[in-house]
Design a protein around this motif. Structure first.
Motif, short mmCIF file in Angstrom:
data_model
loop_
_atom_site.label_atom_id
_atom_site.label_comp_id
_atom_site.label_asym_id
_atom_site.label_seq_id
_atom_site.Cartn_x
_atom_site.Cartn_y
_atom_site.Cartn_z
N GLU A 275 -8.75 7.89 -9.25
CA GLU A 275 -10.08 7.26 -9.21
C GLU A 275 -10.22 6.37 -7.99
N MET A 276 -9.11 5.79 -7.54
CA MET A 276 -9.15 4.85 -6.42
C MET A 276 -9.14 5.53 -5.05
N GLU A 277 -9.05 6.84 -5.01
CA GLU A 277 -8.91 7.55 -3.74
C GLU A 277 -10.00 7.23 -2.71
N PRO A 278 -11.27 7.05 -3.09
CA PRO A 278 -12.28 6.75 -2.06
C PRO A 278 -12.03 5.46 -1.29
N MET A 279 -11.23 4.56 -1.87
CA MET A 279 -10.93 3.30 -1.20
C MET A 279 -9.45 3.17 -0.85
N GLN A 280 -8.71 4.27 -0.92
CA GLN A 280 -7.25 4.20 -0.77
C GLN A 280 -6.80 3.63 0.57
N PRO A 281 -7.42 3.98 1.70
CA PRO A 281 -6.95 3.39 2.96
C PRO A 281 -7.02 1.86 2.97
N LEU A 282 -8.07 1.30 2.40
CA LEU A 282 -8.18 -0.16 2.36
C LEU A 282 -7.19 -0.74 1.36
N ILE A 283 -7.01 -0.07 0.23
CA ILE A 283 -6.03 -0.53 -0.77
C ILE A 283 -4.63 -0.50 -0.17
N ASP A 284 -4.31 0.57 0.57
CA ASP A 284 -3.00 0.66 1.22
C ASP A 284 -2.82 -0.48 2.22
N LEU A 285 -3.89 -0.82 2.92
CA LEU A 285 -3.82 -1.92 3.88
C LEU A 285 -3.55 -3.24 3.17
N PHE A 286 -4.24 -3.48 2.07
CA PHE A 286 -4.03 -4.72 1.33
C PHE A 286 -2.63 -4.76 0.70
N ILE A 287 -2.10 -3.60 0.32
CA ILE A 287 -0.73 -3.55 -0.21
C ILE A 287 0.26 -3.87 0.90
N LYS A 288 0.03 -3.29 2.08
CA LYS A 288 0.89 -3.54 3.24
C LYS A 288 0.91 -5.03 3.59
N GLN A 289 -0.25 -5.66 3.51
CA GLN A 289 -0.36 -7.09 3.82
C GLN A 289 0.11 -7.97 2.66
N GLN A 290 0.45 -7.33 1.54
CA GLN A 290 0.82 -8.01 0.29
C GLN A 290 -0.31 -8.89 -0.23
#
Length: 308
Positions: A275-290
């Motif tokens: 369900e989160m795929e449409p926003m996955q690049p931003l979510i991955d970025l926020f995960i990377k930044q912790q």
């Protein structure tokens, strides 16, 4: 949040002092510059990018355009206190996440004093889209494409009806003692058998929120509410990040609300990865930044319970 809305309304008027407001000249405000693409960035303006254009540049997926207006770890706002029953805490989280989302939706629902239309309207957003993905709503038992403002209006009414439903969100005082992690820890110390009332897989006898009076479907209902809230966030980013959030320099507040939402969603497994795929690049970025804390991943709440 009151100060935020006041500043948002100022941003729509001529007197706004935001650095991203269009200058008082015939030259339109430029969209954020694309790295190494000066000619492209000069040809794109806030006003000439359609809200529902799936080919529009996704600036919000770039790290330089993904700031937050707060510091700290959202886990402190997300993790269930040991003396609070999980069902009660999830109910609190649902209400809080809707409060934050509603504030963001009000920004695109603000009526333009010049043309009499909100930013998100039937013409700019004829479908509830997030990039190339279009969400549907059940109409007479069939999945139908409806405009974004209608979709959002129905989602909000549906969520409010759920929150005010005394069956799903009971307000009556319960008898007995709600099951909390503190009580389970105390029982474990004395050798008493544990009662798995916080499992995501409810049984006929035990489920999240049972000891606080919540129905057996409570956790599934929470997942349904969070899924629809995520779809609203996806539309806000894909259709309205430039106009109005970047335009009035409030994209950092949108990011703050979304990071908080994602942290809760992942920590309690309320929204699926698909369900989160449409926003996955931003979510991955926020995960990377912790920004989304590591504790929210790989099991979240339940992993923390086994390690404590």
């Amino acid at each position: 949040m009151a100060n935020f809305f006041q500043s948002v309304r100022q941003g729509f008027g001529r007197g706004g002092n935001n650095k991203n407001n269009p200058p008082k000249s015939p030259v339109q405000a430029q969209a954020p510059a694309m790295p190494n693409s000066h000619s492209l960035s000069n040809s794109l303006t806030i006003d000439n990018i359609a809200a529902n254009d799936p080919n529009a540049p996704k600036y919000f997926f770039q790290e330089k355009y993904a700031p937050l207006n707060v510091r700290g770890n959202f886990l402190t706002l997300c993790a269930c206190p040991k003396n609070v029953e999980l069902g009660e805490w999830l109910a609190h989280q649902i209400v809080e996440q809707y409060r934050l989302l509603h504030g963001m939706l009000q920004v695109i629902q603000e009526t333009n004093a010049v043309n009499g239309f909100p930013i998100c309207n039937e013409q700019t957003c004829p479908t509830m889209s997030a990039g190339r993905l279009t969400y549907t709503w059940l109409v007479d038992g069939r999945a139908a494409k409806i405009s974004a403002p209608k979709f959002i209006n129905r989602v909000e009414k549906w969520i409010v009806s759920k929150i005010h439903d005394p069956v799903m969100f009971p307000t009556e005082k319960v008898t007995g003692c709600p099951e909390t992690s503190a009580i389970r820890d105390a029982n474990a110390a004395t050798g008493a058998p544990a009662t798995p009332t916080d499992s995501t897989n409810p049984t006929a006898d035990e489920w999240i929120g049972k000891s606080s009076g919540f129905p057996q479907t409570f956790y599934k209902d929470c997942q349904g509410i969070m899924k629809q809230m995520f779809r609203c966030y996806a539309h806000l980013y894909h259709a309205h990040w430039l106009n109005p959030f970047w335009h009035i320099n409030k994209h950092d507040i949108l990011n703050m609300c979304f990071v908080h939402f994602v942290t809760v969603a992942k920590y309690y497994q309320l929204v699926s990865d698909k369900e989160m795929e449409p926003m996955q690049p931003l979510i991955d970025l926020f995960i990377k930044q912790q920004r989304v804390p590591p504790e929210a991943l790989n099991g979240g709440h339940w992993a923390q319970q086994t390690t404590n």
